[in-house]
Design an enzyme around this catalytic site. Structure first.
Site, PDB file in Angstrom:
ATOM      1  N   SER A   1       0.831  -1.213   0.000  1.00 37.08           N
ATOM      2  CA  SER A   1       0.000   0.000   0.000  1.00 37.08           C
ATOM      3  C   SER A   1       0.864   1.260   0.000  1.00 37.08           C
ATOM      4  O   SER A   1       1.822   1.377   0.752  1.00 37.08           O
ATOM      5  CB  SER A   1      -0.922   0.005   1.223  1.00 37.08           C
ATOM      6  OG  SER A   1      -1.592   1.252   1.290  1.00 37.08           O
TER       7      SER A   1
ATOM      8  N   LYS B   1     -13.020  -4.585   1.364  1.00 29.16           N
ATOM      9  CA  LYS B   1     -13.889  -3.447   1.047  1.00 29.16           C
ATOM     10  C   LYS B   1     -15.386  -3.771   1.159  1.00 29.16           C
ATOM     11  O   LYS B   1     -16.167  -2.950   1.631  1.00 29.16           O
ATOM     12  CB  LYS B   1     -13.571  -2.914  -0.356  1.00 29.16           C
ATOM     13  CG  LYS B   1     -12.195  -2.243  -0.438  1.00 29.16           C
ATOM     14  CD  LYS B   1     -11.991  -1.647  -1.816  1.00 29.16           C
ATOM     15  CE  LYS B   1     -10.676  -0.905  -1.905  1.00 29.16           C
ATOM     16  NZ  LYS B   1     -10.560  -0.132  -3.150  1.00 29.16           N
TER      17      LYS B   1
ATOM     18  N   ASN C   1     -14.128   2.090   1.324  1.00 31.06           N
ATOM     19  CA  ASN C   1     -12.671   2.115   1.489  1.00 31.06           C
ATOM     20  C   ASN C   1     -12.207   3.060   2.594  1.00 31.06           C
ATOM     21  O   ASN C   1     -11.024   3.147   2.875  1.00 31.06           O
ATOM     22  CB  ASN C   1     -11.965   2.466   0.167  1.00 31.06           C
ATOM     23  CG  ASN C   1     -12.213   3.897  -0.271  1.00 31.06           C
ATOM     24  OD1 ASN C   1     -13.017   4.609   0.319  1.00 31.06           O
ATOM     25  ND2 ASN C   1     -11.527   4.318  -1.310  1.00 31.06           N
TER      26      ASN C   1
ATOM     27  N   ASP D   1     -13.354   6.317  -3.952  1.00 33.51           N
ATOM     28  CA  ASP D   1     -12.761   6.039  -5.271  1.00 33.51           C
ATOM     29  C   ASP D   1     -13.437   6.835  -6.391  1.00 33.51           C
ATOM     30  O   ASP D   1     -12.772   7.301  -7.313  1.00 33.51           O
ATOM     31  CB  ASP D   1     -12.820   4.537  -5.597  1.00 33.51           C
ATOM     32  CG  ASP D   1     -11.644   3.778  -4.987  1.00 33.51           C
ATOM     33  OD1 ASP D   1     -10.632   4.420  -4.633  1.00 33.51           O
ATOM     34  OD2 ASP D   1     -11.748   2.546  -4.876  1.00 33.51           O
TER      35      ASP D   1
ATOM     36  N   GLY E   1     -15.058  -4.832 -12.699  1.00 35.22           N
ATOM     37  CA  GLY E   1     -14.754  -5.214 -11.317  1.00 35.22           C
ATOM     38  C   GLY E   1     -15.065  -4.080 -10.358  1.00 35.22           C
ATOM     39  O   GLY E   1     -15.863  -3.183 -10.669  1.00 35.22           O
ATOM     40  N   GLY E   2     -14.428  -4.097  -9.201  1.00 41.84           N
ATOM     41  CA  GLY E   2     -14.696  -3.093  -8.167  1.00 41.84           C
ATOM     42  C   GLY E   2     -14.376  -1.681  -8.628  1.00 41.84           C
ATOM     43  O   GLY E   2     -15.135  -0.736  -8.369  1.00 41.84           O
TER      44      GLY E   2
ATOM     45  N   GLY F   1      -3.276   6.666 -13.404  1.00 42.63           N
ATOM     46  CA  GLY F   1      -4.055   6.255 -12.228  1.00 42.63           C
ATOM     47  C   GLY F   1      -3.528   6.762 -10.901  1.00 42.63           C
ATOM     48  O   GLY F   1      -4.237   6.691  -9.892  1.00 42.63           O
TER      49      GLY F   1
END
Ligand code: NAP
Length: 279
Positions: free
Chosen positions: A20, A71, A92, A108, A135-136, A245
């Site tokens: 992370s 999450k 999150n 996000d 996806g997520g 990103g």
């Protein structure tokens, strides 16, 4: 900076958590603003997650971020969840209230759109957008783009059923498109977003022909390792505006930091360079 016995403490929980970038990112802000606080990584296995989350208040933590695979569980265990987290289906960011309850959100979608507005302020929200992946991360991007008023969202996913299920869930503005049709889906689109892992270090490249995009289109890759993916490199060579990103990761951290440490942080070039080191 050294911390006192009164330091405000927040954390990130994940399994694993060592990858992370959040401790580095929050650590930069704590230092920059001279805040008496700390942000620590906590490796928490799925079987211990509920106990860990419910211990935040007892430990005196202000809250935490959660990353994979926690999450969805965070949303399910929350005392209070906002509409964005519910629409995305995952949380999150956790804020421990003064009463000790757990308020959760998902930042996000906010991070995605703030980064887009900062890096490509001219992006055409009135034109169709193409989103790759279901996806997520895709859920957060869809929520953000629908909220921004995008009239048509073309969703292409390798597993067609998963893409269709998402389109059905999010209503008529989201249309599932076959993965094989992803290049022709770009025709007339103002924005292309890659939310798949393709292009990430160690993964295959994303194969897509960018020619159907107009000159004012924006190409946004959620992948940030490497910072400049093959997709962004090819888009840049066509003189299209590109957005990586990493900025999304930085912006999504702002609401949590503000809630825990009482200061609205800024995403600056210096922060970007510091967190990008080693990517
Ligand atoms: P996820 O839930 O596992 O979804 C992965 C998606 O990628 C699925 O749509 C999957 O398609 C697709 N995919 C995987 N391998 C593929 C392949 N070989 N060919 C075609 N499609 C493939 O993952 P996620 O949480 O959404 O994360 C996706 C990416 O976004 C990751 O790279 C992650 O690092 C990045 N991300 C970035 C940020 C940020 O702040 N910048 C935030 C969140 C995520 P199927 O449905 O067919 O399996």
């Amino acid at each position: 900076m050294t911390i006192s016995g009164h330091a405000a403490v927040a954390a990130v929980m994940g399994w694993p958590v060592s990858h992370s970038r959040s401790p580095r990112l929050h650590g930069f802000w704590l230092e920059a603003y001279g805040i008496d606080g700390a942000y620590v990584p906590l490796p928490v296995a799925p079987e211990g997650f509920e106990r860990a989350l419910r211990s935040l208040a007892a430990l005196g933590l202000k809250g935490c971020n959660v990353t994979l695979p926690h999450k969805e569980a965070t949303l399910a265990l929350a005392d209070e969840a906002d509409g964005v987290a519910r629409r995305i289906g995952a949380a999150n960011t956790v804020i421990v209230t003064d009463e000790g309850s757990l308020r959760v959100t998902n930042t996000d979608a906010f991070g995605f759109i703030e980064n887009l507005d900062q890096r490509a302020p001219h992006w055409k929200r009135e034109q169709p957008a193409v989103v790759l992946g279901a996806g997520g991360a895709s859920r957060a991007v869809i929520v953000a783009l629908l909220e921004a008023g995008v009239p048509e969202l073309r969703l292409a996913n390798r597993t067609a059923e998963r893409g269709q299920a998402l389109a059905d869930e999010f209503g008529t503005r989201v249309q599932a498109t076959a993965w094989e049709e992803r290049s022709s889906a770009l025709d007339g689109a103002g924005l292309l977003v890659n939310t798949t892992q393709l292009g990430m270090t160690g993964q295959p490249e994303l194969e897509i022909a960018l020619d159907p995009l107009g000159q004012d289109a924006v190409v946004y890759d959620l992948v940030y390792a490497p910072l400049e993916t093959d997709l962004l490199h090819r888009a840049g060579a066509l003189h299209l505006t590109t957005v990586d990103g990493l900025g999304m990761l930085l912006h999504q951290a702002r609401p949590g930091f503000a809630a825990w440490f009482g200061h609205e942080p800024e995403v600056t070039g210096a922060l970007y360079a510091y967190v990008a080191e080693g990517l």
